[in-house]
Design a protein around this motif. Sequence first.
Motif, PDB file in Angstrom:
ATOM      1  N   MET A  37      -3.453   2.820  16.709  1.00 33.85           N
ATOM      2  CA  MET A  37      -4.070   1.608  16.490  1.00 33.85           C
ATOM      3  C   MET A  37      -2.837   0.864  15.309  1.00 33.85           C
ATOM      4  O   MET A  37      -2.460   1.586  14.380  1.00 33.85           O
ATOM      5  N   GLU A  38      -1.900  -0.268  15.773  1.00 30.73           N
ATOM      6  CA  GLU A  38      -1.170  -0.704  15.071  1.00 30.73           C
ATOM      7  C   GLU A  38      -1.725  -2.235  14.343  1.00 30.73           C
ATOM      8  O   GLU A  38      -2.546  -2.746  15.100  1.00 30.73           O
ATOM      9  N   VAL A  39      -1.638  -2.028  13.210  1.00 34.27           N
ATOM     10  CA  VAL A  39      -2.310  -2.996  12.338  1.00 34.27           C
ATOM     11  C   VAL A  39      -1.199  -4.087  11.912  1.00 34.27           C
ATOM     12  O   VAL A  39      -0.184  -4.015  11.482  1.00 34.27           O
ATOM     13  N   TYR A  40      -1.772  -5.431  12.179  1.00 37.87           N
ATOM     14  CA  TYR A  40      -0.953  -6.707  11.821  1.00 37.87           C
ATOM     15  C   TYR A  40      -1.788  -7.514  10.854  1.00 37.87           C
ATOM     16  O   TYR A  40      -2.733  -7.166  10.548  1.00 37.87           O
ATOM     17  N   ALA A  41      -1.034  -8.686  10.573  1.00 40.85           N
ATOM     18  CA  ALA A  41      -1.855  -9.363   9.320  1.00 40.85           C
ATOM     19  C   ALA A  41      -3.353  -9.792  10.054  1.00 40.85           C
ATOM     20  O   ALA A  41      -4.164  -9.778   9.096  1.00 40.85           O
ATOM     21  N   HIS A  69       0.384   1.981  10.866  1.00 40.27           N
ATOM     22  CA  HIS A  69      -0.059   2.514  12.342  1.00 40.27           C
ATOM     23  C   HIS A  69      -0.849   3.908  12.156  1.00 40.27           C
ATOM     24  O   HIS A  69      -0.562   4.566  11.112  1.00 40.27           O
ATOM     25  N   PHE A  70      -2.059   4.041  12.864  1.00 37.30           N
ATOM     26  CA  PHE A  70      -2.933   4.952  12.734  1.00 37.30           C
ATOM     27  C   PHE A  70      -2.814   5.630  13.922  1.00 37.30           C
ATOM     28  O   PHE A  70      -2.954   5.070  15.138  1.00 37.30           O
ATOM     29  N   THR A  71      -3.059   6.993  14.103  1.00 33.00           N
ATOM     30  CA  THR A  71      -3.252   8.107  15.296  1.00 33.00           C
ATOM     31  C   THR A  71      -4.426   8.597  15.102  1.00 33.00           C
ATOM     32  O   THR A  71      -4.863   9.311  14.192  1.00 33.00           O
ATOM     33  N   HIS A  79      -3.742  -3.848  17.407  1.00 25.64           N
ATOM     34  CA  HIS A  79      -3.439  -3.540  18.959  1.00 25.64           C
ATOM     35  C   HIS A  79      -3.892  -2.047  19.011  1.00 25.64           C
ATOM     36  O   HIS A  79      -3.365  -1.099  18.636  1.00 25.64           O
ATOM     37  N   LEU A  80      -4.603  -1.778  20.202  1.00 24.50           N
ATOM     38  CA  LEU A  80      -5.181  -0.271  20.428  1.00 24.50           C
ATOM     39  C   LEU A  80      -4.438   0.080  21.667  1.00 24.50           C
ATOM     40  O   LEU A  80      -4.501  -0.774  22.803  1.00 24.50           O
ATOM     41  N   GLY A 111     -11.969  13.565  15.883  1.00 18.13           N
ATOM     42  CA  GLY A 111     -11.594  14.551  14.942  1.00 18.13           C
ATOM     43  C   GLY A 111     -10.841  14.381  13.662  1.00 18.13           C
ATOM     44  O   GLY A 111     -11.173  14.976  12.730  1.00 18.13           O
ATOM     45  N   ALA A 112      -9.954  13.507  13.818  1.00 19.02           N
ATOM     46  CA  ALA A 112      -8.974  13.321  12.870  1.00 19.02           C
ATOM     47  C   ALA A 112      -8.475  11.969  13.031  1.00 19.02           C
ATOM     48  O   ALA A 112      -8.258  11.458  14.055  1.00 19.02           O
TER      49      ALA A 112
END
Length: 284
Positions: free
Chosen positions: A252-256, A240-242, A260-261, A198-199
């Motif tokens: 979700m952590e974003v690297y180059a 980083h996204f939630t 990582h979920l 939802g967000a």
Amino acid sequence: MKTVYYRVSGIVLLCSLIAYASCSNAQRFEDKLAEKDRMIGELQQQLETKIILEPEPTEVTLSEFDQTIQQYEWLQKLQADVQWDKVVVRRFDGDAEAVTITDPLFLANVGSLLHLRALSYSDFPSGYQSDIGSYVYELYEQGQVYTVQVVKRGIIQAAANELLFEVDSNVHQLGAAFMPKPDFLKHDGLVAKMASSGAVKRGESYVQFASFRVQSRVAPLAEGELLKDEPVQTGDILDHFTFYYYGEQLSMEVYADYAHLSCDGSEEWISLQDAGTKLLVEAG
């Protein structure tokens, strides 16, 4: 000679009759054209008069809408995008699973979902709206509480006055973010849940509710490769996204070149070339 004379006279008479008939037909044709032109002129004048005397329906709707907003002071707060002290989300009266939202980023964006656009003349639904669910939002400000109910996609009811309004089409997404998932919904895997959230919140910068923005945030992962083990060298976390999925929070952590979920002990590593670019770009 008389015979020749009579024949010539007959021919002359016949030609005269044909000429007269032709002239008569031509005159009648011109008269018909003139009558049609006159009728067209009258109809055009009537149409122009009607346009002048009768304003467009949108003008009437806007006028009625403005009058309604002015009549109820608390509806003006929705138009002003008030920063609410807190928002309680529930499905029905006495909902034991109601959630209280105090996150400043969410509170700063709730107003955009509830901004009133127009009066709605659709009827209150007679049954459960399976595609969006039915959610109630309690808005708190300085000891006062105002209640709105999501009744259809992009339609809310101002509970105190039983008025229906058109609002943002994603207004139900706040409920989808925090209320329990309906039994008929099945989303297997972390990526599927993230795409149906939802967000999505980006770090501590902002929150987005629009479905296409939530989905576009994880869409590039389809190009990646699911890894069996965590990479030896990932580099630094770029962002980083939630994701808020029916009461669950997925990370979700974003690297180059990796993503990582994780959620409640489950985790996935996905190898994606240029992940740091593809996953961080904003959808147009």
